[in-house]
Scaffold this motif. Structure first.
Motif, PDB file in Angstrom:
ATOM      1  N   ARG A 273       0.880  -1.274  -0.016  1.00  0.00           N
ATOM      2  CA  ARG A 273       0.058  -0.029  -0.091  1.00  0.00           C
ATOM      3  C   ARG A 273       1.019   1.222  -0.102  1.00  0.00           C
ATOM      4  NH1 ARG A 273      -3.407  -2.609  -1.733  1.00  0.00           N
ATOM      5  NH2 ARG A 273      -5.474  -2.949  -0.740  1.00  0.00           N
ATOM      6  N   VAL A 274       0.408   2.312  -0.651  1.00  0.00           N
ATOM      7  CA  VAL A 274       1.045   3.460  -0.666  1.00  0.00           C
ATOM      8  C   VAL A 274       0.258   4.597  -0.278  1.00  0.00           C
ATOM      9  CG1 VAL A 274       2.282   5.198  -2.272  1.00  0.00           C
ATOM     10  CG2 VAL A 274       2.357   2.706  -2.686  1.00  0.00           C
ATOM     11  N   ILE A 275       0.772   5.393   0.785  1.00  0.00           N
ATOM     12  CA  ILE A 275       0.109   6.686   1.188  1.00  0.00           C
ATOM     13  C   ILE A 275       1.017   7.847   0.790  1.00  0.00           C
ATOM     14  CG2 ILE A 275      -0.874   7.518   3.170  1.00  0.00           C
ATOM     15  CD1 ILE A 275      -1.389   4.969   4.387  1.00  0.00           C
ATOM     16  N   ALA A 276       0.618   8.608   0.034  1.00  0.00           N
ATOM     17  CA  ALA A 276       1.423  10.003  -0.116  1.00  0.00           C
ATOM     18  C   ALA A 276       0.945  10.964   0.739  1.00  0.00           C
ATOM     19  CB  ALA A 276       0.841  10.465  -1.419  1.00  0.00           C
ATOM     20  N   GLU A 277       1.927  11.739   1.031  1.00  0.00           N
ATOM     21  CA  GLU A 277       1.494  12.942   2.115  1.00  0.00           C
ATOM     22  C   GLU A 277       0.550  13.887   1.507  1.00  0.00           C
ATOM     23  OE1 GLU A 277       5.024  14.970   3.316  1.00  0.00           O
ATOM     24  OE2 GLU A 277       5.916  12.873   4.405  1.00  0.00           O
ATOM     25  N   ARG A 278       0.643  13.874  -0.015  1.00  0.00           N
ATOM     26  CA  ARG A 278      -0.290  14.842  -0.539  1.00  0.00           C
ATOM     27  C   ARG A 278      -0.788  14.159  -1.815  1.00  0.00           C
ATOM     28  NH1 ARG A 278       2.129  20.701  -1.407  1.00  0.00           N
ATOM     29  NH2 ARG A 278       4.028  19.334  -2.298  1.00  0.00           N
ATOM     30  N   ASP A 279      -2.038  14.620  -2.311  1.00  0.00           N
ATOM     31  CA  ASP A 279      -2.641  13.975  -3.538  1.00  0.00           C
ATOM     32  C   ASP A 279      -2.008  14.599  -4.688  1.00  0.00           C
ATOM     33  OD1 ASP A 279      -4.229  12.230  -1.686  1.00  0.00           O
ATOM     34  OD2 ASP A 279      -5.986  13.551  -1.818  1.00  0.00           O
ATOM     35  N   ILE A 281       1.266  17.484  -6.403  1.00  0.00           N
ATOM     36  CA  ILE A 281       2.442  18.326  -6.178  1.00  0.00           C
ATOM     37  C   ILE A 281       2.481  19.156  -7.204  1.00  0.00           C
ATOM     38  CG2 ILE A 281       3.542  16.216  -4.737  1.00  0.00           C
ATOM     39  CD1 ILE A 281       5.318  15.941  -7.634  1.00  0.00           C
ATOM     40  N   LEU A 282       3.278  20.112  -6.828  1.00  0.00           N
ATOM     41  CA  LEU A 282       3.550  21.183  -8.053  1.00  0.00           C
ATOM     42  C   LEU A 282       4.762  20.820  -8.692  1.00  0.00           C
ATOM     43  CD1 LEU A 282       2.558  24.402  -6.059  1.00  0.00           C
ATOM     44  CD2 LEU A 282       1.033  23.160  -7.609  1.00  0.00           C
ATOM     45  N   GLN A 283       4.862  21.411  -9.901  1.00  0.00           N
ATOM     46  CA  GLN A 283       6.212  21.071 -10.825  1.00  0.00           C
ATOM     47  C   GLN A 283       7.335  21.745  -9.973  1.00  0.00           C
ATOM     48  OE1 GLN A 283       5.978  22.754 -14.847  1.00  0.00           O
ATOM     49  NE2 GLN A 283       7.768  21.814 -15.345  1.00  0.00           N
ATOM     50  N   GLY A 284       8.387  20.708  -9.872  1.00  0.00           N
ATOM     51  CA  GLY A 284       9.627  20.964  -9.168  1.00  0.00           C
ATOM     52  C   GLY A 284       9.680  20.723  -7.615  1.00  0.00           C
ATOM     53  N   GLU A 285       8.367  20.217  -7.172  1.00  0.00           N
ATOM     54  CA  GLU A 285       8.350  19.791  -5.994  1.00  0.00           C
ATOM     55  C   GLU A 285       8.622  18.191  -5.853  1.00  0.00           C
ATOM     56  OE1 GLU A 285       5.257  22.579  -3.676  1.00  0.00           O
ATOM     57  OE2 GLU A 285       4.533  20.921  -4.345  1.00  0.00           O
ATOM     58  N   ASP A 286       8.908  17.961  -4.661  1.00  0.00           N
ATOM     59  CA  ASP A 286       9.185  16.302  -4.347  1.00  0.00           C
ATOM     60  C   ASP A 286       8.033  15.563  -4.190  1.00  0.00           C
ATOM     61  OD1 ASP A 286      12.000  16.760  -4.790  1.00  0.00           O
ATOM     62  OD2 ASP A 286      12.299  16.972  -2.641  1.00  0.00           O
ATOM     63  N   TYR A 287       7.940  14.424  -4.774  1.00  0.00           N
ATOM     64  CA  TYR A 287       6.730  13.601  -4.391  1.00  0.00           C
ATOM     65  C   TYR A 287       7.163  12.659  -3.135  1.00  0.00           C
ATOM     66  CZ  TYR A 287       3.264   9.680  -4.759  1.00  0.00           C
ATOM     67  OH  TYR A 287       2.334   8.759  -4.513  1.00  0.00           O
ATOM     68  N   GLU A 288       6.377  12.733  -2.164  1.00  0.00           N
ATOM     69  CA  GLU A 288       6.677  11.972  -0.979  1.00  0.00           C
ATOM     70  C   GLU A 288       5.588  10.939  -0.661  1.00  0.00           C
ATOM     71  OE1 GLU A 288       8.241  14.013   2.330  1.00  0.00           O
ATOM     72  OE2 GLU A 288       9.442  15.565   1.286  1.00  0.00           O
ATOM     73  N   ALA A 289       5.932   9.745  -0.254  1.00  0.00           N
ATOM     74  CA  ALA A 289       4.779   8.634   0.029  1.00  0.00           C
ATOM     75  C   ALA A 289       5.502   7.586   1.034  1.00  0.00           C
ATOM     76  CB  ALA A 289       4.343   7.981  -1.160  1.00  0.00           C
ATOM     77  N   GLU A 290       4.651   6.897   1.762  1.00  0.00           N
ATOM     78  CA  GLU A 290       5.223   5.778   2.544  1.00  0.00           C
ATOM     79  C   GLU A 290       4.619   4.483   1.933  1.00  0.00           C
ATOM     80  OE1 GLU A 290       3.309   6.675   6.500  1.00  0.00           O
ATOM     81  OE2 GLU A 290       4.924   7.951   7.163  1.00  0.00           O
ATOM     82  N   VAL A 291       5.329   3.639   1.762  1.00  0.00           N
ATOM     83  CA  VAL A 291       5.169   2.547   1.175  1.00  0.00           C
ATOM     84  C   VAL A 291       5.229   1.310   2.065  1.00  0.00           C
ATOM     85  CG1 VAL A 291       5.324   0.533  -0.654  1.00  0.00           C
ATOM     86  CG2 VAL A 291       5.940   2.883  -1.075  1.00  0.00           C
ATOM     87  N   PHE A 292       4.139   0.481   2.537  1.00  0.00           N
ATOM     88  CA  PHE A 292       4.248  -0.615   3.478  1.00  0.00           C
ATOM     89  C   PHE A 292       3.362  -1.890   3.245  1.00  0.00           C
ATOM     90  CE2 PHE A 292       1.169   2.514   4.667  1.00  0.00           C
ATOM     91  CZ  PHE A 292       0.168   1.716   4.830  1.00  0.00           C
ATOM     92  N   LEU A 293       3.562  -2.981   3.968  1.00  0.00           N
ATOM     93  CA  LEU A 293       2.598  -4.271   3.566  1.00  0.00           C
ATOM     94  C   LEU A 293       1.300  -4.179   4.523  1.00  0.00           C
ATOM     95  CD1 LEU A 293       5.519  -6.808   3.181  1.00  0.00           C
ATOM     96  CD2 LEU A 293       3.967  -5.792   1.347  1.00  0.00           C
TER      97      LEU A 293
END
Length: 352
Positions: A273-279, A281-293
């Motif tokens: 499962r992947v849970i992103a911090e935000r749904d 992102i703006l161009q140039g920003e980092d995509y961050e998410a948590e991946v877990f089982l």
């Protein structure tokens, strides 16, 4: 013709008949004693097989303990207590009852005399290695055939009844039985008394056990097992008691092992499962998410209750180990929702 004078020939025939009858009686007795010897030997072999299974069980238990001490520790420690208590019980029966009775009957001054190392074929105690006091448990395998006093009925009665050994044995068996039941109770196994034998005066329901002798008269447990019974038969009785103690230990430790993970929830499927911090992102920003089982059980459904804010509660049931939430977006701004999941406890079967 009672009172008639017998001729010398008749007297001789009568004497021969008496001797013949006595010989027949001796033959029957010998056959019976040999039968007891066979039963006793068979029980000793059975007890040896049970002992191997018990040791294998403790080894398997230790493997589990080494793999996961946190989960296994409480059960492993209780199992070790059971093992030590059983050591005491078996050593008492084998040494203080069985060996003592054989030495008493055979008038032996030492164990070595019974081993008969000069002529092992005539040994009364066979397999000397099992009787080594260095063992945590000693077993005295008796060859009843080689006993001279195997038909003696006075020694068991004198030792067990007159000297009080039978009462002492019965008390120890009762104490051991209660110890096993209380130990199982301490780790959450309730009502275990119905699984334990070693019954003397009362059965599993607390009802008095009625023992009767050959004449049908009611007798006590100690009299039933040790009164006017020959040594050969007593070996079979004592070996049977040892076997019951071993079986009690084996069953208790097996039940203790089954307690490991008994309250754990079981899962049969893992998904990423992947849970992103935000749904977004703006161009140039980092995509961050948590991946877990995520672990789930597709074989069991559970119920869930949820509500958006202070709205009405919704009840739903899982499908394939997953529930899906669905809300209408009727209100602007940040919204909160809450819920409760109820699952069936794997041990009690009740919903928590």
């Amino acid at each position: 013709m009672s009172g008639a004078k017998e001729t010398p020939r008749q007297k001789m025939i009568g004497m021969m008949y008496l001797v013949y009858t006595a010989l027949l009686a001796m033959n029957v007795s010998a056959e019976i004693l040999d039968a007891f010897a066979v039963v006793s030997e068979g029980q000793q072999k059975t007890n040896a097989s049970i002992e191997v299974k018990i040791n294998d069980q403790y080894n398997a238990f230790q493997d589990q303990y080494n793999k996961d001490q946190a989960k296994t520790e409480i059960y492993w420690e209780k199992a070790q207590d059971i093992r030590s208590k059983t050591d005491e019980m078996i050593n008492y029966i084998e040494k203080d009852i069985k060996l003592a009775m054989v030495m008493y009957a055979e008038k032996a001054k030492s164990e070595e005399q019974l081993f008969n190392t000069k002529d092992p074929k005539k040994a009364i105690i066979i397999n000397k290695a099992k009787a080594d006091p260095k063992n945590r448990r000693v077993f005295y395998d008796v060859d009843v055939i080689n006993m001279k006093a195997k038909d003696n009925t006075e020694v068991p009665q004198t030792m067990m009844e007159n000297e009080g050994k039978a009462i002492e044995l019965k008390q120890k068996l009762n104490d051991y039985r209660n110890y096993i039941i209380n130990t199982m109770e301490s780790v959450g196994v309730h009502g275990y008394s119905s699984h334990v034998g070693l019954l003397t005066d009362y059965d599993q329901n607390g009802e008095k056990i009625i023992y009767r002798n050959a004449n049908g008269a009611e007798v006590a447990w100690e009299e039933k097992n040790f009164y006017h019974i020959c040594v050969a038969a007593e070996m079979a009785v004592i070996n049977k008691i040892v076997g019951e103690v071993q079986t009690t230990e084996f069953d208790a430790v097996a039940a203790m092992m089954n307690r490991i993970g008994a309250t754990d929830f079981k899962f049969n499927k893992l998904q990423a499962r992947v849970i992103a911090e935000r749904d977004y992102i703006l161009q140039g920003e980092d995509y961050e998410a948590e991946v877990f089982l995520v672990a789930s059980d597709t074989t069991r459904n559970f119920r869930a209750y949820y509500a958006l804010g202070k709205g009405n509660q919704v009840e739903t049931t899982s499908e394939g180990g997953v529930i899906k939430l669905k809300f209408k977006g009727n209100t602007l701004g940040e919204q909160t929702y809450s819920g409760v999941i109820k699952m069936t406890n794997p041990e009690t079967g009740e919903e928590d």
